[in-house]
Design a protein around this motif. Structure first.
Motif, PDB file in Angstrom:
ATOM      1  N   ALA A  57     -63.260  49.365 -19.408  1.00 18.43           N
ATOM      2  CA  ALA A  57     -63.120  50.042 -20.462  1.00 18.43           C
ATOM      3  C   ALA A  57     -62.057  51.264 -20.604  1.00 18.43           C
ATOM      4  CB  ALA A  57     -64.324  50.565 -20.877  1.00 18.43           C
ATOM      5  N   MET A  58     -62.145  51.777 -19.131  1.00 25.50           N
ATOM      6  CA  MET A  58     -61.156  52.840 -18.844  1.00 25.50           C
ATOM      7  C   MET A  58     -59.692  52.287 -18.897  1.00 25.50           C
ATOM      8  SD  MET A  58     -63.092  54.461 -15.631  1.00 25.50           S
ATOM      9  CE  MET A  58     -62.085  55.930 -15.392  1.00 25.50           C
ATOM     10  N   ARG A  59     -59.599  51.194 -18.488  1.00 25.52           N
ATOM     11  CA  ARG A  59     -58.181  50.376 -18.468  1.00 25.52           C
ATOM     12  C   ARG A  59     -57.775  50.114 -19.811  1.00 25.52           C
ATOM     13  NH1 ARG A  59     -59.161  47.101 -14.561  1.00 25.52           N
ATOM     14  NH2 ARG A  59     -60.049  45.719 -15.700  1.00 25.52           N
ATOM     15  N   ALA A  60     -58.811  49.665 -20.614  1.00 24.88           N
ATOM     16  CA  ALA A  60     -58.448  49.116 -22.094  1.00 24.88           C
ATOM     17  C   ALA A  60     -57.828  50.527 -22.790  1.00 24.88           C
ATOM     18  CB  ALA A  60     -59.513  48.415 -22.666  1.00 24.88           C
ATOM     19  N   ARG A  61     -58.628  51.501 -22.611  1.00 23.80           N
ATOM     20  CA  ARG A  61     -58.576  52.753 -23.728  1.00 23.80           C
ATOM     21  C   ARG A  61     -57.171  53.441 -23.213  1.00 23.80           C
ATOM     22  NH1 ARG A  61     -64.948  54.320 -23.267  1.00 23.80           N
ATOM     23  NH2 ARG A  61     -65.828  52.981 -24.754  1.00 23.80           N
ATOM     24  N   THR A  62     -56.754  53.252 -22.042  1.00 27.16           N
ATOM     25  CA  THR A  62     -55.485  54.069 -21.602  1.00 27.16           C
ATOM     26  C   THR A  62     -54.338  53.130 -21.487  1.00 27.16           C
ATOM     27  OG1 THR A  62     -56.083  53.993 -19.334  1.00 27.16           O
ATOM     28  CG2 THR A  62     -56.728  55.829 -20.276  1.00 27.16           C
ATOM     29  N   ALA A  63     -54.671  51.894 -21.074  1.00 24.18           N
ATOM     30  CA  ALA A  63     -53.301  50.989 -20.892  1.00 24.18           C
ATOM     31  C   ALA A  63     -52.722  50.387 -22.202  1.00 24.18           C
ATOM     32  CB  ALA A  63     -53.488  49.848 -20.072  1.00 24.18           C
ATOM     33  N   ASN A  64     -53.651  50.610 -23.444  1.00 25.69           N
ATOM     34  CA  ASN A  64     -53.339  50.171 -24.450  1.00 25.69           C
ATOM     35  C   ASN A  64     -52.621  51.675 -25.575  1.00 25.69           C
ATOM     36  OD1 ASN A  64     -53.493  47.323 -24.405  1.00 25.69           O
ATOM     37  ND2 ASN A  64     -55.768  47.761 -24.124  1.00 25.69           N
ATOM     38  N   SER A  65     -52.646  52.614 -24.869  1.00 24.48           N
ATOM     39  CA  SER A  65     -52.091  53.707 -25.620  1.00 24.48           C
ATOM     40  C   SER A  65     -50.773  54.037 -25.692  1.00 24.48           C
ATOM     41  CB  SER A  65     -53.023  54.811 -24.844  1.00 24.48           C
ATOM     42  OG  SER A  65     -52.500  55.223 -23.846  1.00 24.48           O
ATOM     43  N   ALA A  66     -50.533  54.777 -26.958  1.00 23.77           N
ATOM     44  CA  ALA A  66     -48.989  55.386 -26.766  1.00 23.77           C
ATOM     45  C   ALA A  66     -48.650  56.333 -25.543  1.00 23.77           C
ATOM     46  CB  ALA A  66     -48.879  56.133 -28.272  1.00 23.77           C
ATOM     47  N   ASP A  67     -49.596  56.843 -25.368  1.00 25.53           N
ATOM     48  CA  ASP A  67     -49.121  57.701 -24.094  1.00 25.53           C
ATOM     49  C   ASP A  67     -49.119  56.887 -22.987  1.00 25.53           C
ATOM     50  OD1 ASP A  67     -49.803  60.186 -25.685  1.00 25.53           O
ATOM     51  OD2 ASP A  67     -51.783  60.598 -24.748  1.00 25.53           O
ATOM     52  N   PHE A  68     -49.631  55.882 -22.498  1.00 24.42           N
ATOM     53  CA  PHE A  68     -49.332  55.111 -21.546  1.00 24.42           C
ATOM     54  C   PHE A  68     -47.896  54.655 -21.636  1.00 24.42           C
ATOM     55  CE2 PHE A  68     -49.279  50.857 -19.413  1.00 24.42           C
ATOM     56  CZ  PHE A  68     -48.960  51.155 -18.065  1.00 24.42           C
ATOM     57  N   ALA A  69     -47.454  54.148 -22.617  1.00 23.21           N
ATOM     58  CA  ALA A  69     -46.061  53.782 -23.362  1.00 23.21           C
ATOM     59  C   ALA A  69     -44.928  54.846 -22.827  1.00 23.21           C
ATOM     60  CB  ALA A  69     -46.052  53.255 -24.574  1.00 23.21           C
ATOM     61  N   GLU A  70     -45.247  56.069 -23.412  1.00 19.36           N
ATOM     62  CA  GLU A  70     -44.720  57.221 -22.862  1.00 19.36           C
ATOM     63  C   GLU A  70     -44.581  57.561 -21.594  1.00 19.36           C
ATOM     64  OE1 GLU A  70     -42.547  60.867 -23.202  1.00 19.36           O
ATOM     65  OE2 GLU A  70     -42.519  58.934 -24.325  1.00 19.36           O
ATOM     66  N   GLY A  71     -45.653  57.343 -20.820  1.00 24.04           N
ATOM     67  CA  GLY A  71     -45.413  57.663 -19.286  1.00 24.04           C
ATOM     68  C   GLY A  71     -44.796  56.739 -18.513  1.00 24.04           C
TER      69      GLY A  71
END
Length: 262
Positions: free
Chosen positions: A233-247
């Motif tokens: 769940a941690m991976r799904a909620r963060t890896a699919n975020s716009a912030d991850f793309a920005e990172g």
């Protein structure tokens, strides 16, 4: 003129400062103040632009504890200090811990509930003049704000009983050794340093920060295996975020990331 409220909030950038000012009474808490702290923590959670909270106290001292005469009747009837029936986070994280990071600055006297609020925060900065004591047994009381659990969690059984059963006073360096505070700074610098740490947290993606805190809380409440089960769940909620793309983009482009919490 009406007296200013003892607890106020100010949003600067992505940091919500929650400030306690009852200096004339050594910032001792009334029942109403606990509800106000819960309201401020709810404001932190509900304000989209607020990513981190910083809890600070006016004057030379953090708090002398409870304004005991105002609690005597409710305690005898077995009532809690904060009996809000809603799901707001409470200052001791007994009902519910705030979902967003909370940094706390302490100085001078930090007695009883002051320690318990610090143990419910995520990061604590102490002035070198800070003094800590869980004085309840010297007043004929048990501890009501979670100290019987969190002392043991942070410091182990022996250290917890060493201080809880003696109701002694200890200094900032001892609090650092016990894990109650994370930094000790010169007196007068504690608030600036707490705000600086909050700024550092704001440089990270807020979704990722909240997921780390959420899953760490699962560990405290449900144990190691339950916390490991949170990883997908941690991976799904963060890896699919716009912030991850920005990172990723900021890494490739060798620039500072501009996170938006999405």
């Amino acid at each position: 003129m009406p007296e200013a409220p003892p607890i106020t909030t100010t949003l600067a950038g992505h940091v919500l400062r929650i400030h306690v000012d009852r200096e004339k009474k050594l910032n001792s808490f009334t029942p109403e103040m606990f509800g106000q702290i819960s309201g401020a923590l709810a404001e932190l959670e509900e304000t989209e632009d607020a990513w981190v909270g910083v809890l600070t106290f006016q004057g030379k001292h953090t708090t002398a504890g409870l304004d005991l005469p105002k609690f005597a009747g409710s305690m005898a009837r077995g009532r809690d200090a904060d009996e809000s029936p809603d799901d707001r986070p409470d200052p001791f994280a007994l009902r519910r811990r705030c979902r967003k990071p909370l940094v706390m600055a302490v100085q001078g006297i930090c007695y009883t509930i002051g320690i318990e609020m610090a143990l419910a925060a995520d990061i604590v900065v102490a002035a070198e003049d800070a003094r800590f004591a869980q004085l309840e047994p010297r007043r004929g009381l048990a501890v009501f704000g979670g100290a019987h659990v969190r002392y043991v969690q942070r410091a182990g059984w022996g250290n917890a009983m060493y201080h809880l059963l003696r109701a002694d006073e200890f200094d900032a360096r001892r609090a650092l050794a016990l894990g109650f505070v994370q930094e000790v700074v010169p007196a007068g610098d504690q608030i600036d340093r707490a705000l600086e740490l909050a700024g550092e947290i704001c440089e990270c993606a807020p979704l990722a920060v909240r997921e780390i805190k959420r899953a760490a809380q699962v560990y405290l409440e449900e144990g190691e295996q339950a916390a490991y089960r949170e990883i997908p769940a941690m991976r799904a909620r963060t890896a699919n975020s716009a912030d991850f793309a920005e990172g990723i983009a900021s890494f490739v482009e060798r620039r500072k990331a501009k996170f938006q919490g999405r």
